[in-house]
Structure formats: structure tokens, C-alpha cells
Design a protein around this motif. Structure first.
Motif, mmCIF file in Angstrom:
data_model
loop_
_atom_site.group_PDB
_atom_site.id
_atom_site.type_symbol
_atom_site.label_atom_id
_atom_site.label_comp_id
_atom_site.label_asym_id
_atom_site.label_seq_id
_atom_site.Cartn_x
_atom_site.Cartn_y
_atom_site.Cartn_z
ATOM 1 N N ALA A 242 0.781 -1.230 0.000
ATOM 2 C CA ALA A 242 0.000 0.000 0.000
ATOM 3 C C ALA A 242 0.811 1.276 0.000
ATOM 4 N N THR A 243 2.045 1.252 0.442
ATOM 5 C CA THR A 243 2.728 2.525 0.622
ATOM 6 C C THR A 243 3.923 2.676 -0.307
ATOM 7 N N MET A 244 5.102 2.386 0.200
ATOM 8 C CA MET A 244 6.327 2.801 -0.461
ATOM 9 C C MET A 244 6.431 2.350 -1.918
ATOM 10 N N VAL A 245 6.286 1.068 -2.182
ATOM 11 C CA VAL A 245 6.477 0.595 -3.553
ATOM 12 C C VAL A 245 5.339 1.047 -4.461
ATOM 13 N N ALA A 246 4.151 1.253 -3.890
ATOM 14 C CA ALA A 246 3.030 1.725 -4.699
ATOM 15 C C ALA A 246 3.180 3.197 -5.059
ATOM 16 N N ALA A 247 3.963 3.937 -4.272
ATOM 17 C CA ALA A 247 4.096 5.378 -4.492
ATOM 18 C C ALA A 247 4.698 5.692 -5.849
ATOM 19 N N GLY A 248 5.674 4.885 -6.282
ATOM 20 C CA GLY A 248 6.318 5.163 -7.559
ATOM 21 C C GLY A 248 5.346 5.108 -8.717
ATOM 22 N N MET A 249 4.580 4.030 -8.823
ATOM 23 C CA MET A 249 3.634 3.905 -9.920
ATOM 24 C C MET A 249 2.493 4.917 -9.789
ATOM 25 N N TYR A 250 2.140 5.260 -8.555
ATOM 26 C CA TYR A 250 1.117 6.284 -8.375
ATOM 27 C C TYR A 250 1.582 7.621 -8.945
ATOM 28 N N VAL A 251 2.843 7.970 -8.718
ATOM 29 C CA VAL A 251 3.357 9.246 -9.218
ATOM 30 C C VAL A 251 3.338 9.273 -10.745
ATOM 31 N N VAL A 252 3.691 8.152 -11.382
ATOM 32 C CA VAL A 252 3.625 8.110 -12.845
ATOM 33 C C VAL A 252 2.187 8.329 -13.309
ATOM 34 N N ALA A 253 1.226 7.710 -12.628
ATOM 35 C CA ALA A 253 -0.168 7.900 -12.994
ATOM 36 C C ALA A 253 -0.619 9.333 -12.725
ATOM 37 N N ARG A 254 -0.168 9.896 -11.612
ATOM 38 C CA ARG A 254 -0.551 11.271 -11.265
ATOM 39 C C ARG A 254 0.002 12.272 -12.271
ATOM 40 N N LEU A 255 1.238 12.058 -12.735
ATOM 41 C CA LEU A 255 1.880 12.964 -13.689
ATOM 42 C C LEU A 255 1.870 12.373 -15.092
ATOM 43 N N TYR A 256 0.824 11.628 -15.412
ATOM 44 C CA TYR A 256 0.845 10.892 -16.662
ATOM 45 C C TYR A 256 0.892 11.793 -17.882
ATOM 46 N N GLY A 257 0.363 13.008 -17.771
ATOM 47 C CA GLY A 257 0.436 13.937 -18.888
ATOM 48 C C GLY A 257 1.862 14.231 -19.298
ATOM 49 N N VAL A 258 2.769 14.300 -18.323
ATOM 50 C CA VAL A 258 4.184 14.541 -18.616
ATOM 51 C C VAL A 258 4.765 13.368 -19.382
ATOM 52 N N PHE A 259 4.498 12.161 -18.930
ATOM 53 C CA PHE A 259 5.052 10.972 -19.581
ATOM 54 C C PHE A 259 4.417 10.741 -20.944
ATOM 55 N N ALA A 260 3.127 11.048 -21.071
ATOM 56 C CA ALA A 260 2.463 10.877 -22.364
ATOM 57 C C ALA A 260 3.040 11.809 -23.410
ATOM 58 N N ALA A 261 3.554 12.956 -22.979
ATOM 59 C CA ALA A 261 4.167 13.914 -23.903
ATOM 60 C C ALA A 261 5.638 13.603 -24.150
ATOM 61 N N ALA A 262 6.180 12.568 -23.530
ATOM 62 C CA ALA A 262 7.582 12.176 -23.702
ATOM 63 C C ALA A 262 7.635 10.696 -24.067
ATOM 64 N N PRO A 263 7.368 10.348 -25.318
ATOM 65 C CA PRO A 263 7.352 8.926 -25.723
ATOM 66 C C PRO A 263 8.655 8.202 -25.419
ATOM 67 N N ALA A 303 5.919 -4.066 -11.903
ATOM 68 C CA ALA A 303 6.340 -3.902 -13.293
ATOM 69 C C ALA A 303 5.164 -4.085 -14.246
ATOM 70 N N VAL A 304 4.204 -4.919 -13.888
ATOM 71 C CA VAL A 304 2.995 -5.054 -14.701
ATOM 72 C C VAL A 304 2.263 -3.714 -14.766
ATOM 73 N N MET A 305 2.195 -3.013 -13.635
ATOM 74 C CA MET A 305 1.602 -1.667 -13.635
ATOM 75 C C MET A 305 2.404 -0.725 -14.520
ATOM 76 N N GLY A 306 3.731 -0.800 -14.421
ATOM 77 C CA GLY A 306 4.573 0.033 -15.272
ATOM 78 C C GLY A 306 4.367 -0.274 -16.742
ATOM 79 N N ALA A 307 4.183 -1.561 -17.067
ATOM 80 C CA ALA A 307 3.925 -1.944 -18.449
ATOM 81 C C ALA A 307 2.610 -1.342 -18.938
ATOM 82 N N ALA A 308 1.598 -1.357 -18.089
ATOM 83 C CA ALA A 308 0.318 -0.764 -18.461
ATOM 84 C C ALA A 308 0.463 0.735 -18.728
ATOM 85 N N LEU A 309 1.197 1.419 -17.876
ATOM 86 C CA LEU A 309 1.412 2.857 -18.072
ATOM 87 C C LEU A 309 2.215 3.114 -19.336
#
Length: 619
Positions: A242-263, A303-309
Motif C-alpha cells: 500500500a505505501t512505499m512501492v506503490a508510491a512510484g507507480m502512483y506518481v507516474v499515474a498522477r503525472l501521466y500527462g508529462v510521460f504521455a508527452a515524452a514517448p 512492473a505489470v503496472m509500469g507496463a500498463a502505463l
């Protein structure tokens, strides 16, 4: 009244209840859960973003807004965090019974939970970073809770240093992003993505990924997580679910607009995800320790979550994040019940536990089924949505268009209005990696399930359930692990479709069935023995730690020894030699200055005689 014998026996934690810390630890988290549920219900009823600013700190350039932001994404993740945190606190009352440092342990869990909630609700990147770092120091103290054993303290230091390495890049990425957007406010950053140069976006996204790789234990900064099993088992559930390891993927989802603009950053995320999920699944298949099986499983599932993102499936990634939080917390706490009964985490010391531990058996069965993607458990729904998104990206290119009440994205696209996704080759790599991971996940889940609960007991312990509070907590977590997937049926991108669903089921049957057939030949043996000589390679995590020791640790230690040697023989030697020389010179100069008047008079007369003689001679 709380310290009464009947309640103490019921909860299995009389010492903690007698002193009061258990109530102090559990009650605030329970209140937080209620408030998180209220927030989630309000957002569900009336979707939208809600922000509030406590104060604005004027830095002279880009201001810092200390405030919070609530939307669908943060609401559901916060609800998951509070559910797992309450389960861990309640479970720990019995599990940590008699521990003299229970109060500090419970306090750090509460601080850990608060830091994760700050990350989830932060409206400003620097406020998010504050919670991000507080989680890091809490993990250090909790992993090293039993610091008297050197292995525990070393594991805590390793987790702290490895994650700090990634956090250095994460902080620089935040600064680059904030200066480029002229604001650190998350909504402001996402709304101004289109104004920033491509190089700035790509650099910021890659730097953020360094922090994500550290916190979410992705290759190459994943090595701290298996060693973190040195901490108490409830801490493993909290960190891994629930916490530490989930935080990384949550941040990617939260800032997904940044990553979507950087293929380019999405491509890097996809490659890292494939290496992490396949490599960690293979490592989990060969582990001897039940907790390390689950640890490598966590790396793989994140990593499955990262693959989805990486393929543009933000909703699927968040859905799997929630499902994983439920079934991984269940598996770790159930593993704690097994360890409490058997006194060992080694699979070789288990066996036949289903007979005397029915609650733990059925609860852990639900957890393993969700992990392996067995329908209709939650993991099947979430993995199916990820596989379908990866299949779409590989076959058709681009990402997926997403809705869903938690799919908040002020900018969920590139500046041209479409998610481009990673290059086609990366999309295919992600898709094939996911399919292989599904089979491997079912294989190591089946192996652990069989070795723990079936066959003949391989120990002298009494097979029985541990305290009621532990078994009740595990049974309660089995409910969301079993039914959470049905909550995604309202969104089309999360609803199972025949093709990907049947493919996932078939691969799971292939992986689990292979392990079962190997085990069925000799139930007393370990199915991993069939891996042959590669088992040692998998069990050692492909020798990544040894590689780091050879390429980084030993050269740095050699350099440090050289510096110490140079300091001792060069710098220190020069300083010491100059001191000794000064003392010798002082000793020579001190000879005539001995304080004897006769010596002084003799010298004076000798000088007069010498001067007179010279005057007569050279006259």
C-alpha cells in the motif's frame, strides 16, 4: 478494562493492550479509513477535482503552494492505503505481542501511512516530495526494527541508500519540471505541458523515473526489496502492498500527462518493466523463503503496472495497483500466520498446513488465486485489462482512450491531443513480456501454495491457527482480494473481453499445471528442483547484487582504502614530519637557552674575546 483477560486472549496481544499503545495506534487509522471512505464516496457521487491551499511560500522565483488535491485517482488510492494500514496495525497487536519497542513500531507505521497519504493528496510537487522522503526514513526504521541482528540493520541501510540514489534524480526531475512550467503545482504543471520543450519534458520524465525505479523497486534499483524481508512481516505487507512501492507507480499515474508527452520516457519505462517483471518472476520461482517469493512477486507485479502505463493504459494500471494492494497485503499477513505457526519462513519447513489452519489456507488460496489471475478473483480482471491494452498497442500502435471515475488526467495526452505510446517494438516487447509473466506468476504461486499447504508436514510444530486477531484480519482481507475486480465492470476498458481473457487463463493454466505435474510426481520434493543448474542463478536474482559488488562496491572500497592510505602516508605523514622537524629544531635552539647564568656569562666573555681577536687581527 482493555487489559482484561478475556479481551487479551481474544486479541492475542495482552501486553500491548495493557499499556494502551494498541488502541492509540489503531483508532486514528480507523478514523482515517472512515474519512477516506467518505471522500471516495463524495468524489464518486460528484466527480471532479477539489483543491485547497494552506499557504504559499514565496521562494523568489517559483512559489510553493502547500495544499492538497482530491480527485478520483487520489480518493481510491487513499482508501486502499487506509484499509491496508488499518489491517497492518490491528494484525500487529498480536504479531508484535511482547515486543518492547512496539510503541515506536506502531508510531512509525502511522507516520509511514501519513506520509503516503501526503503523497497521494499533495497538490504541489515539493509537498509530494516531502511525503516521499518521509516514507524513505520510515522504511529505514521499520526494516531495521530488530537492529540487534546485523543482517537487519544492513538491510535497512541498503534500502535507504538504494532508494536515496533514485530520489536524487527524482528531486532534480521535480526541479526541472517546476522551472519549466514556472509552477510546482501539479495541476499547473500538467496544464502547461504543451508549452515546455521536448528536451525538458523528456529529461524531467527520465529523472522522475529514476525515483520511481528506486521506490517501486524496479530494475536496476530493485535489489533492496528482497533484503527488506528482514523487517517484521506486517511491515512487509505495508511496504509491499500500500505505501512505499506503490508510491512510484502512483506518481507516474498522477503525472501521466508529462510521460504521455515524452514517448522516449514511456519506451524506457516499458523496457524497464519487461526486465523487472520477467526477471523477478523467474527469481520468485526459485526462492526458498516464502517472504522472498512474495518480495520478488511484488517487483514483478509493480512492473505489470509500469507496463500498463507504458502502453497508455492508465486506468488499467491504477486498477491493478488497487487489486495488488488487496491480495499482496493478504498474502504477506497470511505468510505471517504461517511463520508464526511453523517458526520458519523456509518453504522446506512447511507442508500439510491446510489441515490445522483452515482460515489461513482458504484466505491465502484466495490471495494466490488473485495473484495468478484465476477468475473471478481481482487479479484476473486487472491483469486482463493490462494484457488487452498491451495487445492493442502492439497490434494497432498508440495508447488507449480511457475513462472511469478514477482516471483523472488534466492532460492525459500529448500536445496534439493523442497518446502516441511507445514505439511499436517496445509495445510488442511489453505484450510478450506480459504473457510470459502471466505463466511464470501462476507457476510460482502454485509452487508456494503446494509447498505450504499440501504434502506431509516437514516440521515438529503443532499445526494450528495463530491468534484470532491475526486470522480474522487475514480473512477480512480475503474479501476485497476476491471481489474487487467486479468494481471495474463499469468501465469498458476494465471489462474482460474474450480474446485476452482466454489467453490469460490459458497461460495461467499452463504455468500452474506444469508445476503441479512436477510436484505430483514427488510431493515431498521441491518443484523448483526441475529448473536444474539455472535455479541457483534465479535464486540469487541473476547475481545483480554480486555484479554491483564487483563493479561498484569493491572499486569504491578500493578507492576509499587508497584515499585513506594516501592520507595516512602522504598528508598525515607530511603534517607529522613537519611537527617533528619543528620540535627537533626547537630542541637545538633550546640548548643555549637553558636558564644557567654561568653559561650565559661564559658565552658573553667568549664573544668579547672573539670580537677583540678579530679586531686585532684585521686592524
Amino acid at each position: 478494562m482493555l487489559g482484561g483477560p478475556s479481551l487479551g486472549r481474544l486479541l492475542g496481544g495482552r501486553s500491548a493492550l495493557r499499556d494502551g499503545p494498541a488502541l492509540i495506534a489503531c483508532a486514528p487509522v480507523a478514523v482515517s479509513l472512515v474519512l477516506a471512505a467518505v471522500v471516495a464516496f463524495v468524489v464518486w457521487q460528484d466527480p471532479g477535482e477539489r483543491t485547497g491551499t494552506l499557504t504559499v511560500i514565496d521562494t523568489g522565483s517559483v512559489p510553493i503552494r502547500v495544499g492538497l488535491q482530491v480527485d478520483g485517482l487520489s480518493a481510491v488510492v487513499a482508501l486502499m492505503v487506509c484499509c491496508v494500514a488499518l489491517a497492518v496495525q490491528v494484525y500487529s497487536v498480536a504479531y508484535m505481542d511482547g515486543d518492547r519497542r512496539y510503541s515506536s513500531y506502531a508510531a512509525f507505521i502511522s507516520l509511514f501511512t501519513a506520509a503516503m497519504l501526503l503523497v497521494v493528496f499533495a497538490g504541489d510537487l515539493l509537498v509530494l516530495y516531502a511525503g516521499w522522503e518521509v516514507m524513505g526514513i520510515c522504511s529505514y526504521f521499520l526494516i531495521g526494527h530488530r537492529w540487534e541482528e546485523r543482517a537487519n540493520s544492513r538491510a535497512a541501510v541498503k534500502a535507504f541508500l538504494v532508494t536515496r540514489l533514485g530520489d536524487a534524480g527524482f528531486l532534480i526531475g521535480i526541479i526541472v519540471l517546476g522551472l519549466g512550467a514556472r509552477t510546482f503545482e501539479i495541476h499547473g504543471v500538467l496544464s502547461r505541458v504543451w508549452t515546455m520543450p521536448d528536451a525538458t519534458l523528456t529529461a524531467a520524465a527520465l529523472l522522475l523515473l529514476a525515483g520511481v525505479a528506486g521506490k517501486s523497486a524496479q530494475f536496476p534499483l530493485h535489489t533492496w526489496l528482497p533484503d527488506a524481508m528482514a523487517g517484521p512481516t506486517p511491515i512487509s505487507a505495508l511496504i509491499h502492498a500500500a505505501t512505499m512501492v506503490a508510491a512510484g507507480m502512483y506518481v507516474v499515474a498522477r503525472l501521466y500527462g508529462v510521460f504521455a508527452a515524452a514517448p522516449g520516457a514511456l519506451a524506457v519505462l516499458g523496457v524497464v518493466a519487461v526486465v523487472s517483471m520477467v526477471g523477478a518472476a523467474l527469481a520468485a520461482l526459485a526462492q526458498d523463503d516464502l517472504k522472498r517469493v512474495l518480495a520478488y512477486s511484488t517487483i514483478s507485479q509493480l512492473a505489470v503496472m509500469g507496463a500498463a502505463l507504458a502502453v497508455g493504459a492508465k486506468s488499467a494500471a491504477v486498477f491493478h495497483l488497487l487489486a495488488h494492494g488487496a491480495f499482496k497485503a493478504l498474502l504477506f499477513l497470511a505468510a505471517g500466520c504461517v511463520i508464526a505457526t511453523t517458526g520458519s519462513a523456509l518453504l522446506a519447513n512447511h507442508g500439510g498446513l491446510r489441515r490445522g489452519m483452515p482460515v489461513t489456507f482458504w484466505s491465502m488460496t484466495a490471495g494466490f488465486a488473485a495473484l495468478a489471475g484465476v477468475p473471478p478473483f481481482s487479479g484476473w480482471f486487472s491483469k486482463d485489462s493490462v494484457i488487452e491494452a498491451a495487445q492493442h498497442a502492439a497490434l494497432h500502435g498508440g495508447g488507449t482512450t480511457e475513462a472511469g471515475w478514477f482516471a483523472y488526467a488534466p492532460l492525459n495526452s500529448t500536445r496534439h491531443g493523442e497518446i502516441t505510446g511507445p514505439p511499436g517494438g517496445v509495445a510488442w516487447l511489453v505484450y510478450l513480456g506480459l504473457l510470459l509473466t502471466v505463466a511464470l506468476t501462476a507457476a510460482y504461486a502454485m509452487r508456494a501454495w503446494l509447498m505450504v499447504f499440501f504434502g506431509e508436514p516437514r516440521g515438529t510444530y503443532e499445526i494450528r491457527e495463530p491468534s484470532r486477531i491475526m486470522t480474522w484480519t487475514v480473512a477480512a482481507l480475503a474479501v476485497p482480494a476476491a471481489v474487487l475486480g467486479f468494481f471495474g465492470l463499469g468501465a469498458s476498458e476494465l471489462r474482460p473481453h474474450p480474446g485476452p481473457a482466454l489467453l490469460g487463463i490459458g497461460l495461467a493454466i499452463l504455468g500452474a499445471g506444469t508445476v503441479f505435474l512436477v510436484w505430483n510426481r514427488d510431493p515431498a520434493s521441491d518443484p523448483a528442483a526441475g529448473l536444474g543448474p539455472v535455479r541457483r542463478v534465479f535464486a540469487r536474482g541473476f547475481y545483480v547484487d554480486e555484479l554491483y559488488a564487483m563493479a561498484i562496491v569493491r572499486p569504491v572500497q578500493a578507492l576509499a582504502r587508497g584515499v585513506v592510505r594516501f592520507d595516512r602516508r602522504g598528508v598525515d605523514a607530511a603534517v607529522v614530519a613537519s611537527g617533528r622537524g619543528a620540535r627537533r629544531l626547537g630542541g637545538l635552539l633550546r640548548i643555549p637557552q637553558n636558564g644557567n647564568p654561568q653559561t650565559y656569562l661564559t658565552g658573553l666573555l667568549a664573544g668579547v674575546v672573539a670580537i677583540t681577536a678579530l679586531a686585532v687581527i684585521f686592524r
